[in-house]
Design a protein around this motif. Structure first.
Motif, PDB file in Angstrom:
ATOM      1  N   SER A  14       0.839  -1.202   0.000  1.00  0.00           N
ATOM      2  CA  SER A  14       0.000   0.000   0.000  1.00  0.00           C
ATOM      3  C   SER A  14       0.874   1.252   0.000  1.00  0.00           C
ATOM      4  N   GLN A  15       1.899   1.217   0.845  1.00  0.00           N
ATOM      5  CA  GLN A  15       2.824   2.342   0.911  1.00  0.00           C
ATOM      6  C   GLN A  15       3.543   2.515  -0.423  1.00  0.00           C
ATOM      7  N   LEU A  16       3.968   1.386  -1.031  1.00  0.00           N
ATOM      8  CA  LEU A  16       4.643   1.430  -2.322  1.00  0.00           C
ATOM      9  C   LEU A  16       3.718   1.997  -3.390  1.00  0.00           C
ATOM     10  N   SER A  17       2.482   1.605  -3.378  1.00  0.00           N
ATOM     11  CA  SER A  17       1.503   2.118  -4.341  1.00  0.00           C
ATOM     12  C   SER A  17       1.331   3.629  -4.178  1.00  0.00           C
ATOM     13  N   LYS A  18       1.264   4.089  -2.930  1.00  0.00           N
ATOM     14  CA  LYS A  18       1.143   5.537  -2.671  1.00  0.00           C
ATOM     15  C   LYS A  18       2.386   6.273  -3.173  1.00  0.00           C
ATOM     16  N   LYS A  20       4.440   5.309  -5.563  1.00  0.00           N
ATOM     17  CA  LYS A  20       4.432   5.298  -7.031  1.00  0.00           C
ATOM     18  C   LYS A  20       3.475   6.362  -7.571  1.00  0.00           C
ATOM     19  N   ALA A  21       2.305   6.485  -6.938  1.00  0.00           N
ATOM     20  CA  ALA A  21       1.340   7.505  -7.367  1.00  0.00           C
ATOM     21  C   ALA A  21       1.924   8.906  -7.159  1.00  0.00           C
ATOM     22  N   GLU A  22       2.590   9.106  -6.012  1.00  0.00           N
ATOM     23  CA  GLU A  22       3.216  10.402  -5.735  1.00  0.00           C
ATOM     24  C   GLU A  22       4.331  10.679  -6.735  1.00  0.00           C
ATOM     25  N   ASN A  23       5.101   9.638  -7.076  1.00  0.00           N
ATOM     26  CA  ASN A  23       6.177   9.781  -8.048  1.00  0.00           C
ATOM     27  C   ASN A  23       5.613  10.180  -9.411  1.00  0.00           C
ATOM     28  N   THR A  24       4.520   9.553  -9.819  1.00  0.00           N
ATOM     29  CA  THR A  24       3.871   9.889 -11.092  1.00  0.00           C
ATOM     30  C   THR A  24       3.369  11.328 -11.074  1.00  0.00           C
ATOM     31  N   ARG A  25       2.764  11.725  -9.940  1.00  0.00           N
ATOM     32  CA  ARG A  25       2.263  13.104  -9.817  1.00  0.00           C
ATOM     33  C   ARG A  25       3.418  14.098  -9.906  1.00  0.00           C
TER      34      ARG A  25
END
Length: 102
Positions: A14-18, A20-25
């Motif tokens: 879950s933390q990794l997914s967050k 990755k989403a932050e990295n994309t943003r």
């Protein structure tokens, strides 16, 4: 142990997914900022070109004004010379007329 491990793994995923989403943003924000920077740099270059053209035009008109001022000065000198010659001629004629009358 497996339940705790699975829960920990789910937490990490879950933390990794967050992340990755932050990295994309953040990557998108960087791309947008870069595009804005390019636009501003292009606008700056256009403004610098316009400034350089105006400076060249100012120099051109300053040169023309200087040339005109020199020509006016030359014409004023010629006019003064003609005025002196005219006055000298008029005095000479007056002397000649006065001699004839006397």
């Amino acid at each position: 142990y497996w339940k705790a491990s699975a829960a920990t793994r789910a937490k990490y995923e879950s933390q990794l997914s967050k992340l990755k989403a932050e990295n994309t943003r953040l990557s998108t924000a960087i791309q947008n900022a870069d595009a804005q920077f390019q636009t501003l740099r292009d606008a700056l270059q256009q403004a610098q070109l316009a400034r350089d053209r105006q400076a060249a035009e100012i120099t051109h008109w300053e040169t023309r004004a200087s040339e005109s001022a020199a020509r006016v000065s030359q014409l004023e000198t010629e006019l003064a010379t003609l005025a002196i010659e005219t006055s000298t001629n008029a005095l000479e004629q007056l002397k000649n007329t006065t001699r004839r009358v006397v």
